[in-house]
Design a protein around this motif. Structure first.
Motif, PDB file in Angstrom:
ATOM      1  N   SER A 389       0.843  -1.192   0.000  1.00 19.74           N
ATOM      2  CA  SER A 389       0.000   0.000   0.000  1.00 19.74           C
ATOM      3  C   SER A 389       0.876   1.239   0.000  1.00 19.74           C
ATOM      4  CB  SER A 389      -0.927  -0.003   1.220  1.00 19.74           C
ATOM      5  OG  SER A 389      -1.856  -1.057   1.141  1.00 19.74           O
ATOM      6  N   ARG A 390       0.452   2.249  -0.744  1.00 23.36           N
ATOM      7  CA  ARG A 390       1.253   3.465  -0.880  1.00 23.36           C
ATOM      8  C   ARG A 390       0.363   4.686  -0.681  1.00 23.36           C
ATOM      9  NH1 ARG A 390       5.668   1.524  -3.918  1.00 23.36           N
ATOM     10  NH2 ARG A 390       6.837   3.330  -3.170  1.00 23.36           N
ATOM     11  N   VAL A 391       0.980   5.769  -0.292  1.00 22.82           N
ATOM     12  CA  VAL A 391       0.296   7.064  -0.183  1.00 22.82           C
ATOM     13  C   VAL A 391       1.063   8.067  -1.025  1.00 22.82           C
ATOM     14  CG1 VAL A 391      -0.748   6.647   2.080  1.00 22.82           C
ATOM     15  CG2 VAL A 391       1.570   7.577   1.943  1.00 22.82           C
ATOM     16  N   ARG A 392       0.336   8.944  -1.676  1.00 28.52           N
ATOM     17  CA  ARG A 392       0.973   9.907  -2.556  1.00 28.52           C
ATOM     18  C   ARG A 392       0.224  11.233  -2.497  1.00 28.52           C
ATOM     19  NH1 ARG A 392       4.564   7.069  -2.426  1.00 28.52           N
ATOM     20  NH2 ARG A 392       5.873   6.193  -4.086  1.00 28.52           N
ATOM     21  N   LEU A 393       0.982  12.292  -2.767  1.00 30.08           N
ATOM     22  CA  LEU A 393       0.383  13.601  -2.968  1.00 30.08           C
ATOM     23  C   LEU A 393       0.044  13.754  -4.446  1.00 30.08           C
ATOM     24  CD1 LEU A 393       2.720  15.803  -0.744  1.00 30.08           C
ATOM     25  CD2 LEU A 393       0.352  15.169  -0.271  1.00 30.08           C
ATOM     26  N   THR A 411       4.667 -17.019 -16.830  1.00 32.77           N
ATOM     27  CA  THR A 411       4.757 -16.575 -18.221  1.00 32.77           C
ATOM     28  C   THR A 411       4.262 -15.144 -18.422  1.00 32.77           C
ATOM     29  OG1 THR A 411       2.590 -17.570 -18.651  1.00 32.77           O
ATOM     30  CG2 THR A 411       4.541 -18.905 -19.131  1.00 32.77           C
ATOM     31  N   SER A 412       3.348 -14.642 -17.562  1.00 30.02           N
ATOM     32  CA  SER A 412       2.833 -13.283 -17.742  1.00 30.02           C
ATOM     33  C   SER A 412       2.205 -12.783 -16.456  1.00 30.02           C
ATOM     34  CB  SER A 412       1.786 -13.239 -18.874  1.00 30.02           C
ATOM     35  OG  SER A 412       0.645 -14.005 -18.514  1.00 30.02           O
ATOM     36  N   TYR A 413       2.089 -11.445 -16.359  1.00 31.46           N
ATOM     37  CA  TYR A 413       1.444 -10.778 -15.231  1.00 31.46           C
ATOM     38  C   TYR A 413       0.344  -9.867 -15.769  1.00 31.46           C
ATOM     39  CZ  TYR A 413       5.347 -12.138 -12.163  1.00 31.46           C
ATOM     40  OH  TYR A 413       6.274 -12.843 -11.446  1.00 31.46           O
ATOM     41  N   GLU A 414      -0.684  -9.682 -14.961  1.00 30.08           N
ATOM     42  CA  GLU A 414      -1.759  -8.746 -15.271  1.00 30.08           C
ATOM     43  C   GLU A 414      -2.047  -7.905 -14.025  1.00 30.08           C
ATOM     44  OE1 GLU A 414      -4.769 -10.928 -18.279  1.00 30.08           O
ATOM     45  OE2 GLU A 414      -4.355 -12.040 -16.440  1.00 30.08           O
ATOM     46  N   TRP A 415      -2.420  -6.633 -14.222  1.00 30.07           N
ATOM     47  CA  TRP A 415      -2.712  -5.729 -13.108  1.00 30.07           C
ATOM     48  C   TRP A 415      -4.159  -5.256 -13.184  1.00 30.07           C
ATOM     49  CZ3 TRP A 415       0.075  -4.447  -8.865  1.00 30.07           C
ATOM     50  CH2 TRP A 415       1.427  -4.808  -8.844  1.00 30.07           C
ATOM     51  N   MET A 416      -4.771  -5.092 -12.016  1.00 30.35           N
ATOM     52  CA  MET A 416      -6.156  -4.628 -11.921  1.00 30.35           C
ATOM     53  C   MET A 416      -6.288  -3.524 -10.888  1.00 30.35           C
ATOM     54  SD  MET A 416      -7.490  -8.445 -12.162  1.00 30.35           S
ATOM     55  CE  MET A 416      -5.758  -8.877 -12.163  1.00 30.35           C
ATOM     56  N   LYS A 417      -7.187  -2.587 -11.144  1.00 32.06           N
ATOM     57  CA  LYS A 417      -7.561  -1.553 -10.183  1.00 32.06           C
ATOM     58  C   LYS A 417      -9.051  -1.700  -9.882  1.00 32.06           C
ATOM     59  CE  LYS A 417      -8.034   3.434  -9.450  1.00 32.06           C
ATOM     60  NZ  LYS A 417      -9.442   3.727  -9.538  1.00 32.06           N
ATOM     61  N   GLU A 445      -7.871   0.239  -5.023  1.00 26.35           N
ATOM     62  CA  GLU A 445      -7.286  -1.043  -4.645  1.00 26.35           C
ATOM     63  C   GLU A 445      -6.629  -1.676  -5.864  1.00 26.35           C
ATOM     64  OE1 GLU A 445      -9.347  -4.052  -1.870  1.00 26.35           O
ATOM     65  OE2 GLU A 445      -9.645  -4.882  -3.878  1.00 26.35           O
ATOM     66  N   TYR A 446      -5.343  -2.013  -5.730  1.00 24.42           N
ATOM     67  CA  TYR A 446      -4.576  -2.576  -6.828  1.00 24.42           C
ATOM     68  C   TYR A 446      -4.096  -3.983  -6.463  1.00 24.42           C
ATOM     69  CZ  TYR A 446      -4.381   2.136  -8.833  1.00 24.42           C
ATOM     70  OH  TYR A 446      -4.716   3.357  -9.375  1.00 24.42           O
ATOM     71  N   LYS A 447      -4.084  -4.867  -7.454  1.00 22.94           N
ATOM     72  CA  LYS A 447      -3.518  -6.204  -7.267  1.00 22.94           C
ATOM     73  C   LYS A 447      -3.098  -6.758  -8.622  1.00 22.94           C
ATOM     74  CE  LYS A 447      -8.037  -8.536  -7.282  1.00 22.94           C
ATOM     75  NZ  LYS A 447      -8.938  -9.402  -6.494  1.00 22.94           N
ATOM     76  N   CYS A 448      -2.234  -7.771  -8.573  1.00 24.49           N
ATOM     77  CA  CYS A 448      -1.741  -8.368  -9.805  1.00 24.49           C
ATOM     78  C   CYS A 448      -2.162  -9.832  -9.877  1.00 24.49           C
ATOM     79  CB  CYS A 448      -0.220  -8.242  -9.904  1.00 24.49           C
ATOM     80  SG  CYS A 448       0.686  -9.478  -8.954  1.00 24.49           S
ATOM     81  N   ARG A 449      -2.059 -10.393 -11.074  1.00 28.41           N
ATOM     82  CA  ARG A 449      -2.317 -11.817 -11.275  1.00 28.41           C
ATOM     83  C   ARG A 449      -1.151 -12.398 -12.049  1.00 28.41           C
ATOM     84  NH1 ARG A 449      -7.834 -13.183 -13.962  1.00 28.41           N
ATOM     85  NH2 ARG A 449      -6.873 -12.183 -15.773  1.00 28.41           N
ATOM     86  N   ALA A 450      -0.548 -13.452 -11.498  1.00 32.38           N
ATOM     87  CA  ALA A 450       0.581 -14.116 -12.149  1.00 32.38           C
ATOM     88  C   ALA A 450       0.072 -15.387 -12.818  1.00 32.38           C
ATOM     89  CB  ALA A 450       1.661 -14.453 -11.126  1.00 32.38           C
ATOM     90  N   ALA A 460      -2.039 -10.159  -2.965  1.00 28.79           N
ATOM     91  CA  ALA A 460      -2.838  -9.412  -1.994  1.00 28.79           C
ATOM     92  C   ALA A 460      -3.112  -8.019  -2.550  1.00 28.79           C
ATOM     93  CB  ALA A 460      -2.097  -9.325  -0.667  1.00 28.79           C
ATOM     94  N   SER A 461      -4.151  -7.406  -2.069  1.00 29.10           N
ATOM     95  CA  SER A 461      -4.506  -6.067  -2.547  1.00 29.10           C
ATOM     96  C   SER A 461      -3.655  -5.012  -1.865  1.00 29.10           C
ATOM     97  CB  SER A 461      -5.983  -5.787  -2.282  1.00 29.10           C
ATOM     98  OG  SER A 461      -6.808  -6.672  -3.009  1.00 29.10           O
ATOM     99  N   ALA A 462      -3.350  -3.967  -2.607  1.00 30.56           N
ATOM    100  CA  ALA A 462      -2.627  -2.819  -2.068  1.00 30.56           C
ATOM    101  C   ALA A 462      -3.464  -1.568  -2.316  1.00 30.56           C
ATOM    102  CB  ALA A 462      -1.258  -2.679  -2.736  1.00 30.56           C
ATOM    103  N   LEU A 463      -3.511  -0.706  -1.326  1.00 32.52           N
ATOM    104  CA  LEU A 463      -4.308   0.509  -1.434  1.00 32.52           C
ATOM    105  C   LEU A 463      -3.428   1.695  -1.818  1.00 32.52           C
ATOM    106  CD1 LEU A 463      -6.658   0.216   1.681  1.00 32.52           C
ATOM    107  CD2 LEU A 463      -7.216  -0.238  -0.711  1.00 32.52           C
ATOM    108  N   LEU A 464      -3.900   2.470  -2.755  1.00 33.08           N
ATOM    109  CA  LEU A 464      -3.253   3.735  -3.095  1.00 33.08           C
ATOM    110  C   LEU A 464      -4.161   4.862  -2.600  1.00 33.08           C
ATOM    111  CD1 LEU A 464      -1.142   5.504  -4.480  1.00 33.08           C
ATOM    112  CD2 LEU A 464      -2.461   5.275  -6.610  1.00 33.08           C
TER     113      LEU A 464
END
Length: 637
Positions: A389-393, A411-417, A445-450, A460-464
């Protein structure tokens, strides 16, 4: 009879002498005490006495009622300043017929002369007169004037429709004004925002405010866009060629339950190369041996290769298939019960591929007359690095990292928001997602799929969280916390609990943040930024306590996570000694003679795959569990 021969009178005889003129009473009270109806007699006399008293009381009340209003005003002066005259205060009694229910209203106001005036109006009061059996209704208006300082507090009570409005004085033991609402917790749709207030107390003897210090309500912002949802990928289609490298496709469908839904993000099809081995070429020449009949490989008729196939703990594997790597669909041999095989015509420097169900394919080069092949179990993908999880201005950049391992390899990764696939142009290298010049709408909420040839896994999900200013991160971090005092330190609310306040451990963005590519090198969270010292009075001593009054962003304290465990047999319960402990595929420890193991993980680890391997009588036993940790977890597990 007494000792002198006189007749003794009972208790009722005295009452008889006092009421001698009333023959009915005389007859009742003259009965001797020893009469069997003693109790009945007492009740009758008591009833008659009560009736007489009621008649006398009503007579007195009627005599007072007929007094003139002037006499009442003369004998009952209105309240006012002691020793000083007051303005005339009329009191009026008017007989009327009331058809509505009773009404009561009161109001308090401060007059310009520095006096607080209370007016009470009473109407609809009914009384029943026994003499007539009718009803008399009275309406009374009374005005009372009492002195109060012109600068004193004003309190207004208005009773109408069961509603009361109170303006609380600005004194100790009362709430300060509510603070501003925090920003809405959602970037679209419905979220929540919060505001706080504090209790004004200058000393511990001041009363504790009653009510809530925090208020949370729903807030609505722009309507969230609704996207369609992809179905699961269909299986790969048949390769379009049998050799030489071709292409095969797989597809998926975007499901939308409403025409207003937006199209799914991403492509509806994927392609990959297939059948990459060389096509038969009868014109090719062999550097060693001769070309076989179907022109697929070179053969060395006088060369015999002996081989053995074992798993990763050296247990022989039967029913493994061996083929030339250039022609993997054509099986040359199959291993026997001891894991052995023989290739009669295979030349040196030829690649062979070994396959077996449940194991990853292995390709080896024949370098002599013997070859040993070691195979490892197929492993479904496992996440080894979760995005953090990250915080940004607003306007800053952010990168999320995701890594996984498996056998065969990823073989590949996919990202979702928020569950929606992100365009793959934002993660050209696959496992790193980079967002430049972020805005408030990037929060989510961001997460990837391998993905691997044998399966796929989500991280796991990460919050921005994106805010416009640094102060916004901790504006709602203050929370109520109470400590328990000694039993002889009773507070005004008759408990030994004392409010000291605190700050929720929320991640925030500081001007001193030092960010690595995949996560912050230092963690910052909301910490106390303002406090005050207060003295608490106990029975015969005082205590000094620090009360938190404000929160701001500061560096968090962190510690590594120590994992300890014990491995026992499922059936016997015996300790598994000298087993190997793997974390995300890497050996980190061995079990002791009592089956105990331990290892350390860095703070902030969200999850790991823990595998235990144990060999007994040449049989491999394995078990795997995924351990999940909270983002702020530290210490021992």
């Amino acid at each position: 009879m007494d000792t002198n021969g006189n007749k003794r009178l009972g208790p009722f005889s005295v009452f008889m002498k006092l009421q001698r003129k009333r023959s009915d009473v005389y007859q009742i009270a003259a009965k001797p005490v020893s009469s069997p109806s003693r109790h009945k007699t007492f009740l009758i006399v008591a009833t008659v006495s009560t009736s007489i008293c009621l008649v006398v009381a009503i007579s007195i009340a009627m005599a007072l009622t007929i007094s003139s209003p002037d006499d009442v005003n003369k004998n009952n002066q209105p309240l006012g300043k002691i020793g000083s005259p007051t303005a005339s205060t009329p009191t009026t009694t008017t007989a009327s017929s009331i058809t509505t229910g009773p009404q009561l209203s009161s109001s308090t106001q401060n007059t310009g002369g520095g006096e607080e005036t209370t007016a009470v109006s009473t109407s609809g009061l009914e009384s029943t007169t026994p003499a007539t059996g009718g009803k008399t209704s009275a309406s009374t208006s009374t005005t009372t004037t009492a002195s109060s300082p012109t600068t004193g507090p004003q309190l207004t009570n208005s009773t109408s429709g069961l509603e009361t409005t109170t303006t609380a004085p600005g004194t100790n033991g009362t709430w300060n004004k509510w603070g501003s609402w925090t920003s809405c917790g959602a970037t679209c749709g419905t979220g929540y925002h919060t505001r706080y207030r504090t209790c004004r107390r200058s000393s511990t003897s001041d009363p504790i405010c009653q009510g809530e210090y925090v208020e949370t309500t729903a807030c609505s912002v722009a309507t969230c866009p609704v996207y369609g949802v992809w179905t699961t990928w269909l299986g790969w289609a048949v390769c379009d060629v049998t050799c030489g490298g071709g292409t095969q496709l797989r597809t998926r469908v975007c499901q939308k339950s409403s025409s207003s839904y937006l199209d799914c993000v991403g492509n509806s099809s994927q392609s990959q190369t297939c059948n990459t081995w060389s096509c038969p070429d009868c014109s090719q020449t062999c550097s060693t041996g001769v070309r076989n009949a179907d022109c697929t490989a070179c053969e060395c008729l006088s060369n015999t290769v002996h081989g053995i196939v074992r798993n990763h703990v050296n247990v022989p594997l039967n029913e493994a298939s061996i083929a030339h790597a250039s022609v993997p669909y054509k099986t040359l041999a199959t291993t026997n019960e001891t894991g052995g095989f023989v290739l009669d015509t295979t030349c040196e420097a030829i690649e062979i591929v070994v396959t077996r169900a449940g194991y990853a394919d292995v390709t080896v080069v024949v370098t002599g007359t013997t070859v040993t092949v070691q195979m490892s179990l197929t492993e479904y993908p496992v996440i080894s690095m979760n995005p953090k999880s990250r915080v940004r201005l607003k306007g800053e950049n952010v990168t999320f990292c995701c890594e996984a391992y498996g056998n065969p390899a990823i073989t590949s990764y996919e990202w979702m928001k928020d569950g929606v696939l992100i365009d793959d142009t934002k993660y050209p290298d696959g496992y790193n997602l980079t967002l430049n010049d972020v805005t408030i709408t990037d929060s989510g909420e961001y997460k990837c799929r391998a993905n691997s040839p044998v399966g796929a896994v989500y991280s796991a999900s990460a919050l921005l969280t994106v805010k416009s200013t640094q102060a916004e991160f901790c504006e709602d971090a203050y929370e109520e916390r109470k400590i328990s005092l000694p039993s002889d330190c009773v507070q005004p609310d008759n408990t030994t609990l004392y409010e000291v306040g605190g700050c929720a451990r929320k991640t925030c963005r500081s001007s001193n943040n030092e960010d690595g590519l995949c996560g912050p090198s230092k963690k910052f969270c909301c910490t106390p930024s303002a406090d005050e010292e207060r003295t608490i009075q106990c029975s015969d001593y005082t205590l000094e306590v620090i009360v938190v009054t404000g929160c701001s962003c500061g560096e968090c304290s962190s510690a590594d996570i120590k994992v300890q465990g014990q491995v026992n047999g499922l059936n016997t319960g015996d300790a598994l000694r000298l087993g190997t402990v793997y974390v995300n595929g890497s050996s980190v420890a061995r079990t002791t003679f009592t089956g105990v193991f331990s290892f350390t993980l860095p703070a902030g680890t969200l999850s790991v795959a823990l595998t235990i391997e144990y060999t007994v009588f040449k049989t491999l036993l394995t078990t795997t569990r995924v351990l999940t940790f909270g983002e702020t977890m530290e210490g021992s597990v």
